[in-house]
Design a protein around this motif. Structure first.
Motif, PDB file in Angstrom:
ATOM      1  N   ALA A  89       0.834  -1.214   0.000  1.00 31.32           N
ATOM      2  CA  ALA A  89       0.000   0.000   0.000  1.00 31.32           C
ATOM      3  C   ALA A  89       0.860   1.252   0.000  1.00 31.32           C
ATOM      4  CB  ALA A  89      -0.927  -0.010   1.219  1.00 31.32           C
ATOM      5  N   ALA A  90       1.989   1.202   0.688  1.00 32.47           N
ATOM      6  CA  ALA A  90       2.876   2.366   0.741  1.00 32.47           C
ATOM      7  C   ALA A  90       3.676   2.527  -0.543  1.00 32.47           C
ATOM      8  CB  ALA A  90       3.819   2.254   1.938  1.00 32.47           C
ATOM      9  N   PHE A  91       4.026   1.402  -1.178  1.00 30.28           N
ATOM     10  CA  PHE A  91       4.863   1.448  -2.381  1.00 30.28           C
ATOM     11  C   PHE A  91       4.237   0.610  -3.496  1.00 30.28           C
ATOM     12  CE2 PHE A  91       7.840   1.812   1.276  1.00 30.28           C
ATOM     13  CZ  PHE A  91       8.286   3.100   1.034  1.00 30.28           C
ATOM     14  N   PRO A  92       3.127   1.064  -4.058  1.00 30.78           N
ATOM     15  CA  PRO A  92       2.456   0.275  -5.106  1.00 30.78           C
ATOM     16  C   PRO A  92       3.299   0.119  -6.360  1.00 30.78           C
ATOM     17  CG  PRO A  92       1.481   2.471  -4.924  1.00 30.78           C
ATOM     18  CD  PRO A  92       2.399   2.310  -3.757  1.00 30.78           C
ATOM     19  N   GLN A  93       4.230   1.016  -6.618  1.00 28.16           N
ATOM     20  CA  GLN A  93       5.104   0.937  -7.778  1.00 28.16           C
ATOM     21  C   GLN A  93       6.518   0.495  -7.394  1.00 28.16           C
ATOM     22  OE1 GLN A  93       3.667   1.342 -10.736  1.00 28.16           O
ATOM     23  NE2 GLN A  93       1.763   1.806  -9.632  1.00 28.16           N
ATOM     24  N   GLY A  94       6.685  -0.015  -6.195  1.00 29.59           N
ATOM     25  CA  GLY A  94       8.014  -0.378  -5.721  1.00 29.59           C
ATOM     26  C   GLY A  94       8.650   0.770  -4.962  1.00 29.59           C
ATOM     27  N   ALA A  95       9.681   0.447  -4.201  1.00 21.40           N
ATOM     28  CA  ALA A  95      10.334   1.445  -3.358  1.00 21.40           C
ATOM     29  C   ALA A  95      11.760   1.701  -3.820  1.00 21.40           C
ATOM     30  CB  ALA A  95      10.344   0.972  -1.903  1.00 21.40           C
ATOM     31  N   ALA A  96      12.154   2.967  -3.767  1.00 17.29           N
ATOM     32  CA  ALA A  96      13.545   3.327  -4.036  1.00 17.29           C
ATOM     33  C   ALA A  96      14.374   2.933  -2.807  1.00 17.29           C
ATOM     34  CB  ALA A  96      13.660   4.817  -4.307  1.00 17.29           C
ATOM     35  N   LEU A  97      15.423   2.162  -3.028  1.00 15.52           N
ATOM     36  CA  LEU A  97      16.295   1.718  -1.940  1.00 15.52           C
ATOM     37  C   LEU A  97      17.625   2.454  -2.011  1.00 15.52           C
ATOM     38  CD1 LEU A  97      17.116  -0.333   0.340  1.00 15.52           C
ATOM     39  CD2 LEU A  97      18.054  -1.740  -1.515  1.00 15.52           C
ATOM     40  N   THR A  98      18.080   2.955  -0.872  1.00 15.13           N
ATOM     41  CA  THR A  98      19.424   3.508  -0.757  1.00 15.13           C
ATOM     42  C   THR A  98      20.243   2.573   0.121  1.00 15.13           C
ATOM     43  OG1 THR A  98      18.621   5.789  -0.965  1.00 15.13           O
ATOM     44  CG2 THR A  98      20.817   5.478  -0.013  1.00 15.13           C
ATOM     45  N   LEU A  99      21.353   2.090  -0.407  1.00 15.22           N
ATOM     46  CA  LEU A  99      22.247   1.204   0.340  1.00 15.22           C
ATOM     47  C   LEU A  99      23.584   1.914   0.526  1.00 15.22           C
ATOM     48  CD1 LEU A  99      22.772  -1.627   1.567  1.00 15.22           C
ATOM     49  CD2 LEU A  99      23.628  -2.319  -0.677  1.00 15.22           C
ATOM     50  N   ARG A 100      23.932   2.163   1.780  1.00 13.83           N
ATOM     51  CA  ARG A 100      25.203   2.826   2.099  1.00 13.83           C
ATOM     52  C   ARG A 100      26.179   1.774   2.614  1.00 13.83           C
ATOM     53  NH1 ARG A 100      23.914   8.347   2.090  1.00 13.83           N
ATOM     54  NH2 ARG A 100      21.670   8.744   2.362  1.00 13.83           N
ATOM     55  N   VAL A 101      27.315   1.691   1.952  1.00 19.80           N
ATOM     56  CA  VAL A 101      28.305   0.657   2.251  1.00 19.80           C
ATOM     57  C   VAL A 101      29.600   1.321   2.691  1.00 19.80           C
ATOM     58  CG1 VAL A 101      29.615  -1.298   1.332  1.00 19.80           C
ATOM     59  CG2 VAL A 101      27.279  -0.882   0.534  1.00 19.80           C
ATOM     60  N   ASP A 102      30.104   0.896   3.853  1.00 18.84           N
ATOM     61  CA  ASP A 102      31.352   1.441   4.379  1.00 18.84           C
ATOM     62  C   ASP A 102      32.210   0.294   4.883  1.00 18.84           C
ATOM     63  OD1 ASP A 102      33.252   3.246   5.170  1.00 18.84           O
ATOM     64  OD2 ASP A 102      32.245   3.805   7.036  1.00 18.84           O
ATOM     65  N   LEU A 103      33.511   0.375   4.627  1.00 19.07           N
ATOM     66  CA  LEU A 103      34.477  -0.590   5.150  1.00 19.07           C
ATOM     67  C   LEU A 103      35.378   0.131   6.134  1.00 19.07           C
ATOM     68  CD1 LEU A 103      35.587  -2.748   2.083  1.00 19.07           C
ATOM     69  CD2 LEU A 103      34.545  -3.589   4.187  1.00 19.07           C
ATOM     70  N   ARG A 104      35.462  -0.372   7.346  1.00 22.25           N
ATOM     71  CA  ARG A 104      36.293   0.225   8.379  1.00 22.25           C
ATOM     72  C   ARG A 104      37.463  -0.703   8.692  1.00 22.25           C
ATOM     73  NH1 ARG A 104      34.461   5.122  10.997  1.00 22.25           N
ATOM     74  NH2 ARG A 104      32.828   5.864   9.597  1.00 22.25           N
ATOM     75  N   GLY A 105      38.596  -0.113   9.042  1.00 24.36           N
ATOM     76  CA  GLY A 105      39.746  -0.908   9.430  1.00 24.36           C
ATOM     77  C   GLY A 105      40.747  -1.082   8.303  1.00 24.36           C
ATOM     78  N   THR A 106      42.010  -1.261   8.676  1.00 25.99           N
ATOM     79  CA  THR A 106      43.088  -1.456   7.711  1.00 25.99           C
ATOM     80  C   THR A 106      43.268  -2.948   7.439  1.00 25.99           C
ATOM     81  OG1 THR A 106      44.215   0.500   8.559  1.00 25.99           O
ATOM     82  CG2 THR A 106      45.537  -1.057   7.262  1.00 25.99           C
ATOM     83  N   PRO A 107      43.331  -3.353   6.165  1.00 25.66           N
ATOM     84  CA  PRO A 107      43.554  -4.770   5.871  1.00 25.66           C
ATOM     85  C   PRO A 107      44.818  -5.293   6.536  1.00 25.66           C
ATOM     86  CG  PRO A 107      42.931  -3.577   3.882  1.00 25.66           C
ATOM     87  CD  PRO A 107      43.166  -2.543   4.947  1.00 25.66           C
ATOM     88  N   GLN A 108      44.731  -6.507   7.070  1.00 25.93           N
ATOM     89  CA  GLN A 108      45.846  -7.130   7.769  1.00 25.93           C
ATOM     90  C   GLN A 108      46.218  -8.449   7.113  1.00 25.93           C
ATOM     91  OE1 GLN A 108      44.490  -7.585  11.800  1.00 25.93           O
ATOM     92  NE2 GLN A 108      44.184  -5.380  12.125  1.00 25.93           N
ATOM     93  N   ALA A 109      47.390  -8.937   7.452  1.00 15.71           N
ATOM     94  CA  ALA A 109      47.807 -10.243   6.962  1.00 15.71           C
ATOM     95  C   ALA A 109      46.962 -11.316   7.635  1.00 15.71           C
ATOM     96  CB  ALA A 109      49.283 -10.471   7.260  1.00 15.71           C
ATOM     97  N   GLY A 110      46.479 -12.272   6.854  1.00 21.05           N
ATOM     98  CA  GLY A 110      45.673 -13.343   7.400  1.00 21.05           C
ATOM     99  C   GLY A 110      46.522 -14.514   7.852  1.00 21.05           C
ATOM    100  N   PRO A 111      45.896 -15.556   8.364  1.00 19.26           N
ATOM    101  CA  PRO A 111      46.629 -16.744   8.790  1.00 19.26           C
ATOM    102  C   PRO A 111      47.213 -17.477   7.587  1.00 19.26           C
ATOM    103  CG  PRO A 111      44.285 -17.165   8.827  1.00 19.26           C
ATOM    104  CD  PRO A 111      44.440 -15.704   8.516  1.00 19.26           C
TER     105      PRO A 111
END
Length: 444
Positions: free
Chosen positions: A333-355
């Motif tokens: 009922a609120a979005f009969p034609q579909g809803a506009a989606l905003t996706l905010r993506v953030d990466l925090r931290g410095t990449p480190q050496a893995g095992p």
């Protein structure tokens, strides 16, 4: 003209690669390319072999099925399950669920069960989790090589829909480490205060995938998509060792005159590379005003797997992390034609050496881009876009072949002969693979 028709027929499969649409217009879940049909057994004695890779089965309410696996005594094995009820299927929160566990041949359960369940107020959408057989000094059971069983059950009350669910079942392996495992992170060693999401002025358009297998690759920034009520879209983000995800999925205000309150309207779920849910309680209410579902993960660390909290233990691999965004069917009922989606993506931290692994880690533990078969995120549509570009390349090569055939035909006509074989254009290796791989049918 017959030559042109033949060329068009060859080019068509490469160009028509979008997932088939459900009756309501939402894309159906796309199973993995090369996934194998399998029929689990009621008895362990008749259990079919579950090799590495992805498999597809169907489950009715109340069914439990066994699958046989052979495991070594050094590698960690993960068995993700994805429940895919048809859009519009009636589901009950928490009680409608799919569970998975691993047992050895003596009936001992290896580790904890995985549970994929719904939190949407009745909207059916893909849900996933895994069970694992882990090797390590802190693990008591199932440390030996030999036969094991993956046991999958569908549970649910009689008030939910009786339709069968398509279920994708995986078998993934994480190699052993060179030397001792890293120590778990110290409690309180990182901040849990959620930072503000990105507010970049530049936004990027993206078409989310129907599931894990065609999830759209995104990177840091602000992304725009559009969801229909009852639809779930998937995105994937490359996360390295030491990094953490900060996410925000947002709905705009409604422009309809009256909007009913929807308690579980917008869902945001984060899955790790083994398709284990890092967090499941991401649904927020909607009352006509802008709304946002947010998630802020722990930093990725090998030692997280020893943590008692699910939200920390799930952040145990570097690799592609999946973000599923669901819009409740009750928002129609609120979005009969579909809803506009905003996706905010953030990466925090410095990449480190893995095992240090004894062999290439692949999807579980290898940062995206380290493996030549998996490039960095491009943010323009994941596998759908890759296949589309491959199709365009195939079309160009085929047209070039047609031109060469035309030249040969004219020369042959002058000599009184006609060539009967169309020159076959040579394709790059990746495009040969794309064309040779059959399209997998959408899950029912």
């Amino acid at each position: 003209m017959r030559g042109l028709a033949a060329l068009a027929a060859l080019a068509l499969p490469a160009l028509t690669s979008a997932p088939s649409a459900a009756a309501d217009g939402a894309p159906r879940y796309r199973t993995a390319a090369g996934s194998k049909p399998v029929k689990g057994a009621e008895s362990a004695a008749e259990a079919p072999r579950l090799d590495r890779g992805q498999h597809v089965d169907t489950f009715r309410r109340g069914e439990t099925k066994y699958y046989a696996v052979a495991l070594d005594g050094t590698s960690n094995a993960y068995f993700p399950v994805v429940a895919v009820p048809r859009p519009g299927t009636k589901v009950e929160d928490y009680t409608d669920r799919l569970t998975v566990k691993v047992e050895d041949s003596g009936g001992t359960t290896c580790g904890s069960d995985g549970t994929a369940q719904f939190h949407s107020g009745g909207t059916a959408y893909p849900v996933a989790d895994y069970a694992a057989r882990l090797i390590g000094p802190g693990v008591a059971n199932c440390q030996h090589a030999g036969p094991y069983y993956v046991v999958v059950s569908r549970e649910g009350p009689l008030t939910s829909g009786p339709e069968p669910w398509a279920v994708e079942i995986g078998h993934l392996t994480e190699p052993a480490l060179q030397g001792a495992a890293p120590s778990p992170s110290a409690p309180g060693g990182w901040s849990s205060a959620t930072p503000a999401p990105p507010t970049d002025a530049t936004t990027h358009q993206v078409l989310g995938g129907s599931g894990f297998n065609d999830a759209a690759a995104v990177r840091r920034g602000v992304w725009r998509d559009r969801l229909a009520p009852g639809e779930t879209r998937f995105y994937r983000v490359p996360v390295d060792w030491g990094q953490r995800l900060n996410l925000s999925a947002e709905l705009p205000n409604s422009t309809t005159p009256t909007t009913a309150f929807v308690p579980s309207a917008l869902g945001l779920t984060v899955y790790n590379p083994a398709r284990g849910a890092v967090s499941q309680d991401g649904f927020v209410a909607y009352d006509g005003k802008p709304a946002a579902a947010r998630a802020f993960t722990a930093p990725v660390a090998y030692g997280n797997r020893a943590a008692p909290e699910r939200a920390v233990a799930g952040m145990r691999f570097a690799g592609w992390y999946y973000v599923a965004v669901t819009l409740s069917a009750r928002t129609a009922a609120a979005f009969p034609q579909g809803a506009a989606l905003t996706l905010r993506v953030d990466l925090r931290g410095t990449p480190q050496a893995g095992p240090g692994y004894v062999s290439p880690a692949g999807d579980l533990g290898s940062p995206p881009g380290d493996d030549g078969t998996r490039g960095p995120a491009q943010g323009t549509g994941g596998p759908r876009t890759a296949v589309a570009y491959a199709g365009i390349g195939v079309g160009v090569l085929l047209l070039a072949g047609l031109g060469a055939w035309t030249v040969l035909a004219r020369r042959a006509a002058a000599r009184g002969t006609v060539p009967t074989v169309l020159p076959r254009p040579e394709l790059p290796t990746d495009q040969q693979t794309t064309r040779a791989s059959p399209r997998r049918p959408a899950a029912p």
